[in-house]
Motif scaffolding. Structure first.
Motif, short mmCIF file in Angstrom:
data_model
loop_
_atom_site.label_atom_id
_atom_site.label_comp_id
_atom_site.label_asym_id
_atom_site.label_seq_id
_atom_site.Cartn_x
_atom_site.Cartn_y
_atom_site.Cartn_z
N MET A 298 22.62 31.42 32.25
CA MET A 298 23.04 30.90 30.98
C MET A 298 23.82 31.99 30.25
N ALA A 299 25.02 31.66 29.80
CA ALA A 299 25.84 32.59 29.02
C ALA A 299 25.80 32.19 27.56
N GLN A 300 25.59 33.16 26.71
CA GLN A 300 25.57 32.90 25.27
C GLN A 300 26.39 33.95 24.56
N GLN A 301 26.90 33.58 23.41
CA GLN A 301 27.57 34.53 22.54
C GLN A 301 27.42 34.05 21.11
N LEU A 302 27.53 34.97 20.18
CA LEU A 302 27.47 34.64 18.78
C LEU A 302 28.82 34.05 18.40
N ALA A 303 28.87 32.78 18.00
CA ALA A 303 30.12 32.08 17.75
C ALA A 303 30.56 32.19 16.29
N LEU A 304 29.65 31.94 15.36
CA LEU A 304 29.98 31.90 13.94
C LEU A 304 28.90 32.58 13.11
N VAL A 305 29.32 33.19 12.01
CA VAL A 305 28.41 33.70 11.00
C VAL A 305 28.85 33.06 9.69
N SER A 306 27.94 32.39 9.00
CA SER A 306 28.27 31.79 7.70
C SER A 306 28.39 32.88 6.65
N LEU A 307 29.42 32.78 5.85
CA LEU A 307 29.66 33.73 4.78
C LEU A 307 29.88 32.94 3.50
N LEU A 308 28.96 33.08 2.56
CA LEU A 308 29.06 32.33 1.31
C LEU A 308 30.20 32.86 0.46
N VAL A 309 31.01 31.94 -0.04
CA VAL A 309 32.10 32.27 -0.95
C VAL A 309 32.04 31.31 -2.14
N PRO A 310 32.59 31.73 -3.29
CA PRO A 310 32.56 30.84 -4.45
C PRO A 310 33.53 29.68 -4.32
N ARG B 292 37.19 28.34 9.26
CA ARG B 292 36.86 29.46 10.15
C ARG B 292 37.96 30.51 10.09
N VAL B 293 37.55 31.77 9.92
CA VAL B 293 38.47 32.90 9.94
C VAL B 293 37.89 33.97 10.87
N ALA B 294 38.79 34.79 11.43
CA ALA B 294 38.32 35.86 12.32
C ALA B 294 39.41 36.91 12.47
N PRO B 295 39.00 38.15 12.76
CA PRO B 295 40.00 39.15 13.13
C PRO B 295 40.73 38.67 14.39
N THR B 296 41.99 39.01 14.51
CA THR B 296 42.78 38.60 15.67
C THR B 296 42.08 39.01 16.96
N GLY B 297 41.86 38.05 17.84
CA GLY B 297 41.27 38.31 19.15
C GLY B 297 39.75 38.38 19.18
N ALA B 298 39.11 38.26 18.03
CA ALA B 298 37.64 38.38 17.98
C ALA B 298 36.97 37.18 18.64
N GLN B 299 35.82 37.39 19.24
CA GLN B 299 35.04 36.31 19.82
C GLN B 299 34.19 35.60 18.77
N THR B 300 33.77 36.33 17.75
CA THR B 300 32.93 35.78 16.70
C THR B 300 33.77 35.55 15.45
N ALA B 301 33.59 34.41 14.82
CA ALA B 301 34.33 34.06 13.61
C ALA B 301 33.36 33.90 12.44
#
Length: 129
Positions: free
Chosen positions: A1-13, A44-53
Motif C-alpha cells: 500500500m502506498a500512501q502520501q500526505l495529499a492535503l493540509v487544511s489551512l484556515l483563512v478568513p 488548493r494551492v501548493a509550491p510548484t512541483g510539491a506533492q502535498t497541497a
C-alpha cells in the motif's frame, strides 16, 4: 500500500485573501478553485512541483475564526523547504513576506522564520546535506 500526505487544511478568513497571499506573495500555484455552492469553495494551492497541497478553508463560526493563524499553537508548524535559500528569501522579501528574523545557520540547515498575514508561523529552510 502506498500512501502520501495529499492535503493540509489551512484556515483563512477569506478564500480570495488566501489565494492572493499564497499565489501572489509566496509564488505557489493555484491548483483548483471550484465553487461548491452556498459560499463554499474547494481551493488548493501548493509550491510548484510539491506533492502535498494546502486546502484553503474559509473559517466559519467562532471556533474556526479564533483558530485562524493559530493552528500551530503559536509555534512554527509549517516548513517550506527550498534548494536555494538565498534566492527564495530575497524573492519573498521583495514580495512583501514578513520575516521575523534574519537567516541563521543551524547544524540542520539555513533557516528563517516568517509569518503569513493570517498569523501562521513558518520556517523557510534549506536543509544541510
Amino acid at each position: 500500500m502506498a500512501q502520501q500526505l495529499a492535503l493540509v487544511s489551512l484556515l483563512v478568513p477569506d478564500y480570495d485573501a488566501g489565494i492572493a497571499f499564497y499565489t501572489g506573495q509566496m509564488g505557489f500555484d493555484l491548483l483548483e478553485d471550484t465553487d461548491l455552492g452556498e459560499g463554499k469553495r474547494w481551493v488548493r494551492v501548493a509550491p510548484t512541483g510539491a506533492q502535498t497541497a494546502f486546502l484553503l478553508a474559509r473559517a466559519v463560526g467562532d471556533r474556526q475564526i479564533a483558530a485562524i493563524g493559530n493552528q500551530g499553537g503559536g509555534r512554527v508548524w509549517l516548513f517550506l523547504e527550498t534548494n536555494d535559500f538565498s534566492a527564495d528569501h530575497a524573492r519573498m522579501i521583495a514580495n512583501g513576506v514578513a520575516f521575523e528574523e534574519a537567516p541563521r545557520h543551524e547544524p540542520y540547515g539555513t533557516v528563517a522564520v516568517f509569518a503569513d498575514p493570517f498569523g501562521n508561523r513558518w520556517d523557510l529552510i534549506q536543509f544541510a546535506r
